[in-house]
Scaffold this motif. Structure first.
Motif, PDB file in Angstrom:
ATOM      1  N   GLY A  30     -15.090   6.399  -5.488  1.00 52.02           N
ATOM      2  CA  GLY A  30     -16.442   6.254  -4.355  1.00 52.02           C
ATOM      3  C   GLY A  30     -15.481   5.574  -3.053  1.00 52.02           C
ATOM      4  N   ASN A  31     -14.950   4.473  -3.282  1.00 48.86           N
ATOM      5  CA  ASN A  31     -14.128   3.762  -2.060  1.00 48.86           C
ATOM      6  C   ASN A  31     -13.391   2.929  -2.596  1.00 48.86           C
ATOM      7  OD1 ASN A  31     -16.786   2.283  -2.381  1.00 48.86           O
ATOM      8  ND2 ASN A  31     -15.724   1.012  -0.923  1.00 48.86           N
ATOM      9  N   ILE A  32     -12.448   2.418  -1.866  1.00 54.36           N
ATOM     10  CA  ILE A  32     -11.467   1.412  -2.233  1.00 54.36           C
ATOM     11  C   ILE A  32     -11.322   0.286  -0.899  1.00 54.36           C
ATOM     12  CG2 ILE A  32      -8.887   0.820  -2.597  1.00 54.36           C
ATOM     13  CD1 ILE A  32      -9.978   2.367  -4.898  1.00 54.36           C
ATOM     14  N   ASP A  33     -11.583  -0.891  -1.289  1.00 53.84           N
ATOM     15  CA  ASP A  33     -11.565  -1.883  -0.169  1.00 53.84           C
ATOM     16  C   ASP A  33     -10.523  -2.993  -0.463  1.00 53.84           C
ATOM     17  OD1 ASP A  33     -11.683  -3.587   2.074  1.00 53.84           O
ATOM     18  OD2 ASP A  33     -13.660  -4.295   1.384  1.00 53.84           O
ATOM     19  N   VAL A  34      -9.304  -3.108   0.206  1.00 47.39           N
ATOM     20  CA  VAL A  34      -8.058  -4.021   0.087  1.00 47.39           C
ATOM     21  C   VAL A  34      -8.022  -5.001   1.037  1.00 47.39           C
ATOM     22  CG1 VAL A  34      -6.525  -2.534   0.703  1.00 47.39           C
ATOM     23  CG2 VAL A  34      -5.857  -4.121  -1.184  1.00 47.39           C
ATOM     24  N   THR A  35      -7.788  -6.281   0.361  1.00 47.71           N
ATOM     25  CA  THR A  35      -7.591  -7.483   1.566  1.00 47.71           C
ATOM     26  C   THR A  35      -6.567  -7.693   1.134  1.00 47.71           C
ATOM     27  OG1 THR A  35      -9.944  -7.893   1.909  1.00 47.71           O
ATOM     28  CG2 THR A  35      -8.125  -9.651   2.761  1.00 47.71           C
ATOM     29  N   ILE A  36      -5.336  -7.994   2.256  1.00 52.91           N
ATOM     30  CA  ILE A  36      -3.988  -8.503   1.926  1.00 52.91           C
ATOM     31  C   ILE A  36      -3.896  -9.862   2.610  1.00 52.91           C
ATOM     32  CG2 ILE A  36      -1.372  -8.180   2.558  1.00 52.91           C
ATOM     33  CD1 ILE A  36      -2.292  -5.101   2.887  1.00 52.91           C
ATOM     34  N   ILE A  37      -3.392 -10.804   1.853  1.00 50.43           N
ATOM     35  CA  ILE A  37      -3.621 -12.121   2.282  1.00 50.43           C
ATOM     36  C   ILE A  37      -2.281 -12.781   2.638  1.00 50.43           C
ATOM     37  CG2 ILE A  37      -4.402 -14.590   1.731  1.00 50.43           C
ATOM     38  CD1 ILE A  37      -6.303 -12.960  -0.369  1.00 50.43           C
ATOM     39  N   CYS A  38      -1.688 -12.743   3.908  1.00 46.58           N
ATOM     40  CA  CYS A  38      -0.437 -13.348   4.177  1.00 46.58           C
ATOM     41  C   CYS A  38      -0.343 -13.806   5.496  1.00 46.58           C
ATOM     42  CB  CYS A  38       0.580 -12.134   3.886  1.00 46.58           C
ATOM     43  SG  CYS A  38       0.051 -10.606   4.788  1.00 46.58           S
ATOM     44  N   GLU A  39       0.439 -14.732   5.911  1.00 48.54           N
ATOM     45  CA  GLU A  39       0.686 -14.880   7.487  1.00 48.54           C
ATOM     46  C   GLU A  39       1.534 -13.719   8.254  1.00 48.54           C
ATOM     47  OE1 GLU A  39      -0.756 -17.572   8.698  1.00 48.54           O
ATOM     48  OE2 GLU A  39      -1.393 -18.343   6.524  1.00 48.54           O
ATOM     49  N   GLY A  92      -2.328  -5.233  10.783  1.00 48.45           N
ATOM     50  CA  GLY A  92      -2.958  -4.160  11.671  1.00 48.45           C
ATOM     51  C   GLY A  92      -2.423  -3.219  12.074  1.00 48.45           C
ATOM     52  N   PRO A  93      -1.123  -3.347  12.587  1.00 40.37           N
ATOM     53  CA  PRO A  93      -0.512  -2.307  13.238  1.00 40.37           C
ATOM     54  C   PRO A  93      -0.141  -0.880  12.242  1.00 40.37           C
ATOM     55  CG  PRO A  93       0.436  -4.201  13.765  1.00 40.37           C
ATOM     56  CD  PRO A  93      -0.448  -4.518  13.052  1.00 40.37           C
ATOM     57  N   HIS A  94      -0.242  -1.397  11.002  1.00 40.54           N
ATOM     58  CA  HIS A  94       0.138  -0.198   9.635  1.00 40.54           C
ATOM     59  C   HIS A  94      -0.988   0.152   8.851  1.00 40.54           C
ATOM     60  CE1 HIS A  94       4.221  -1.611  10.378  1.00 40.54           C
ATOM     61  NE2 HIS A  94       3.782  -3.097  10.330  1.00 40.54           N
ATOM     62  N   SER A 139     -10.442   1.367   2.690  1.00 38.10           N
ATOM     63  CA  SER A 139     -10.332   0.430   3.744  1.00 38.10           C
ATOM     64  C   SER A 139      -9.241  -0.595   3.427  1.00 38.10           C
ATOM     65  CB  SER A 139     -11.573  -0.305   3.942  1.00 38.10           C
ATOM     66  OG  SER A 139     -11.667  -1.983   4.080  1.00 38.10           O
ATOM     67  N   VAL A 140      -8.418  -0.814   4.749  1.00 40.13           N
ATOM     68  CA  VAL A 140      -7.457  -1.935   4.276  1.00 40.13           C
ATOM     69  C   VAL A 140      -7.716  -3.228   5.357  1.00 40.13           C
ATOM     70  CG1 VAL A 140      -5.031  -2.480   4.461  1.00 40.13           C
ATOM     71  CG2 VAL A 140      -5.801  -0.341   3.581  1.00 40.13           C
ATOM     72  N   LYS A 141      -7.604  -4.231   4.954  1.00 41.52           N
ATOM     73  CA  LYS A 141      -8.070  -5.353   5.542  1.00 41.52           C
ATOM     74  C   LYS A 141      -6.999  -6.583   5.358  1.00 41.52           C
ATOM     75  CE  LYS A 141     -12.170  -6.646   4.137  1.00 41.52           C
ATOM     76  NZ  LYS A 141     -12.305  -5.937   2.909  1.00 41.52           N
ATOM     77  N   ALA A 142      -6.631  -7.562   6.327  1.00 40.44           N
ATOM     78  CA  ALA A 142      -5.808  -8.603   6.046  1.00 40.44           C
ATOM     79  C   ALA A 142      -6.390 -10.063   6.649  1.00 40.44           C
ATOM     80  CB  ALA A 142      -4.615  -8.127   6.943  1.00 40.44           C
ATOM     81  N   THR A 143      -5.883 -10.988   6.059  1.00 41.10           N
ATOM     82  CA  THR A 143      -6.380 -12.276   6.482  1.00 41.10           C
ATOM     83  C   THR A 143      -5.112 -13.190   6.336  1.00 41.10           C
ATOM     84  OG1 THR A 143      -7.982 -13.962   6.282  1.00 41.10           O
ATOM     85  CG2 THR A 143      -7.349 -12.835   4.351  1.00 41.10           C
ATOM     86  N   THR A 144      -4.987 -14.265   7.017  1.00 41.72           N
ATOM     87  CA  THR A 144      -4.144 -15.346   6.918  1.00 41.72           C
ATOM     88  C   THR A 144      -5.247 -16.413   5.961  1.00 41.72           C
ATOM     89  OG1 THR A 144      -4.717 -16.650   8.706  1.00 41.72           O
ATOM     90  CG2 THR A 144      -3.061 -15.026   8.775  1.00 41.72           C
ATOM     91  N   THR A 145      -4.416 -17.505   5.676  1.00 40.94           N
ATOM     92  CA  THR A 145      -5.133 -18.559   4.957  1.00 40.94           C
ATOM     93  C   THR A 145      -4.767 -19.790   6.050  1.00 40.94           C
ATOM     94  OG1 THR A 145      -3.295 -18.888   3.464  1.00 40.94           O
ATOM     95  CG2 THR A 145      -5.064 -17.998   2.710  1.00 40.94           C
ATOM     96  N   GLU A 146      -4.862 -19.795   7.192  1.00 36.03           N
ATOM     97  CA  GLU A 146      -4.521 -20.732   7.984  1.00 36.03           C
ATOM     98  C   GLU A 146      -3.314 -21.750   7.597  1.00 36.03           C
ATOM     99  OE1 GLU A 146      -6.692 -21.198  10.775  1.00 36.03           O
ATOM    100  OE2 GLU A 146      -7.628 -19.458  10.504  1.00 36.03           O
ATOM    101  N   MET A 147      -2.385 -21.217   7.374  1.00 33.98           N
ATOM    102  CA  MET A 147      -1.181 -21.813   6.927  1.00 33.98           C
ATOM    103  C   MET A 147      -1.317 -22.619   5.673  1.00 33.98           C
ATOM    104  SD  MET A 147       0.510 -21.222   9.823  1.00 33.98           S
ATOM    105  CE  MET A 147       1.773 -22.208  10.386  1.00 33.98           C
ATOM    106  N   CYS A 171       0.747  -1.199  -0.168  1.00 36.40           N
ATOM    107  CA  CYS A 171      -0.043   0.203  -0.081  1.00 36.40           C
ATOM    108  C   CYS A 171       0.894   1.374  -0.017  1.00 36.40           C
ATOM    109  CB  CYS A 171      -0.988   0.172   1.052  1.00 36.40           C
ATOM    110  SG  CYS A 171      -1.932  -1.482   1.199  1.00 36.40           S
ATOM    111  N   GLY A 172       1.964   1.190  -0.623  1.00 35.33           N
ATOM    112  CA  GLY A 172       2.932   2.185  -0.783  1.00 35.33           C
ATOM    113  C   GLY A 172       3.482   2.636   0.534  1.00 35.33           C
TER     114      GLY A 172
END
Ligand code: CTP
Ligand code: MG
Length: 382
Positions: A317-326, A331-333, A353-361, A246-247
């Motif tokens: 209008g809006n941007i929603d991005v999901t970052i997928i990593c372990e 969150g802190p960024h 909006s910036v969101k993140a998720t893992t893929t449970e390993m 995200c720059g």
């Protein structure tokens, strides 16, 4: 009991023999594409769905090929060559019907594509009490009589009406009126021709949708008010690379590898923005084969996409991005990332909006081999 006796049988004449000069298309406007089909085809299809016993289309002399192409697949249309004025084109259409004369005829401009069954019905319902019936609309603005750019007088708008087509007539009356027409070379419309012979013409309620397509801007597509786009990207995690998301540069044991700075989140956002305006994808705008983008900051891709959105007449209008990593933890960024994206795109942080998720390993992200991102963008017509 309906007031009118039995339904009157009618033929339709669609005049399409003009040059369509003011529309500035590369073919006469009646054959130019408008809302997915040739302009003329809209009216012909509307009459084909009506109870018209016959449809005559008046076309410019020698333009049979383009007319056939525009009307491909519609059965039973008679093509007739027009004349140098609209009045003569209508007259040719009427003469083509004269031998097997219908009780009534509807005369319509091909240049008015949004013909609907309700107007046709209103006109037909009126022909038992008048030789002609025309759709009219009130004049909304006050009126001024112009003389050399100066106001020379006014007119009472209450008594005036704007006149549209189709216009319905008892056939015998309108044919003889056209045959006898001695007015100016080009009559404004067919009601004027009949009125000159003393024919009674009734007003029925018109429809703003029957607006005549005249100028080049009438051919500009109407863009949807809101559009969305989707983006997805993956980059490999490798030693000795910087990690940009995200720059924002993050401290991490590995970084993302790619031709540019490999900011997977910005790439997904760029693709979402390009998708929303149907402007291809990031690879088409910044090909990896182009040395200019080697090690490039992806922020400039995002700025470019935002400019393209604006050039297309939209704002974000809006941007929603999901970052997928372990790892690393996003969150802190999050707030710094939202601010970074908002600054690049020229929007408020609240629109990002910036969101993140893992893929449970599981999978390549779960094993820490790469990072994926997906984004959605909404753009709104300005
Ligand atoms: N028309 C026609 N024969 C003519 C002139 C006009 O059949 N000699 C038709 C047009 O094809 C159109 C309708 O009459 O469906 C209304 O005319 P207009 O909107 O003025 O079309 P054009 O004359 O083709 O356009 P322009 O005046 O911009 O050249
Ligand atoms: Mg004209």
């Amino acid at each position: 009991m309906p007031l009118s006796t039995h339904p009157i049988s009618f033929a339709a004449i669609i005049v399409a023999a003009g040059k369509g000069l003011r529309a500035g298309q590369n073919v006469p406007k009646q054959f130019a594409m408008w809302h997915g089909k040739p302009l003329l085809r809209h009216s012909v299809e509307a009459f084909a769905k009506s109870d018209a016993t016959k449809i005559v289309v008046v076309i410019p002399h020698g333009e049979e090929d383009i007319a056939h192409k525009a009307l491909r697949g519609i059965e039973g249309i008679q093509l007739v060559a027009g004349g140098p004025t609209r009045q003569e084109s209508v007259r040719n259409g009427l003469e083509a019907l004269a031998e097997n004369a219908p009780a009534a005829v509807m005369i319509h401009d091909a240049a008015r594509p949004c013909l609907n069954a309700a107007v046709i019905q209103r006109l037909l319902d009126t022909l038992h009490r008048a030789a002609g019936a025309i759709p009219v609309l009130p004049v909304i603005d006050s009126l001024s009589v112009d003389g050399d750019g100066l106001m020379k007088g006014s007119a009472n708008r209450e008594t005036l009406r704007r006149v549209q087509t189709p216009q319905a007539f008892r056939f015998a009356e309108i044919l003889s009126a056209h045959r006898d027409w001695e007015g100016p070379a080009n009559a404004g419309d067919d009601a004027q021709v009949l009125l000159a012979k003393g024919g009674v013409i009734a007003h029925v309620e018109g429809d703003e949708a029957l607006k005549k397509i005249t100028f080049a801007e009438d051919f500009m597509p109407t863009l949807p008010a809101i559009r969305t786009g989707l983006g997805y990207d993956v980059h490999r995690l490798a030693d000795g690379e910087e990690l940009w998301l995200c720059g924002v540069r993050l401290a991490h044991s590995k970084g993302l590898r790619g031709h540019s700075d490999a900011d997977v989140a910005l790439h997904a956002i760029v693709d979402a923005l390009l998708g929303a305006i149907a402007a291809e994808d990031i690879g088409a705008h910044f090909p990896p084969s182009d040395a200019r983008w080697s090690g490039a900051k992806s922020g400039q891709f995002a700025e470019h996409a935002a400019r393209l959105v604006s050039d297309a007449g939209y704002s974000i209008g809006n941007i929603d991005v999901t970052i997928i990593c372990e790892a690393p933890k996003i969150g802190p960024h999050r707030d710094e990332m939202r601010f970074s994206i908002a600054s690049l795109l020229g929007v408020d942080t609240s629109q990002v909006s910036v969101k993140a998720t893992t893929t449970e390993m599981l999978g390549f992200t779960g094993r820490g081999e790469g990072i994926a991102a997906q984004a959605i963008a909404t753009v709104m017509r300005e």
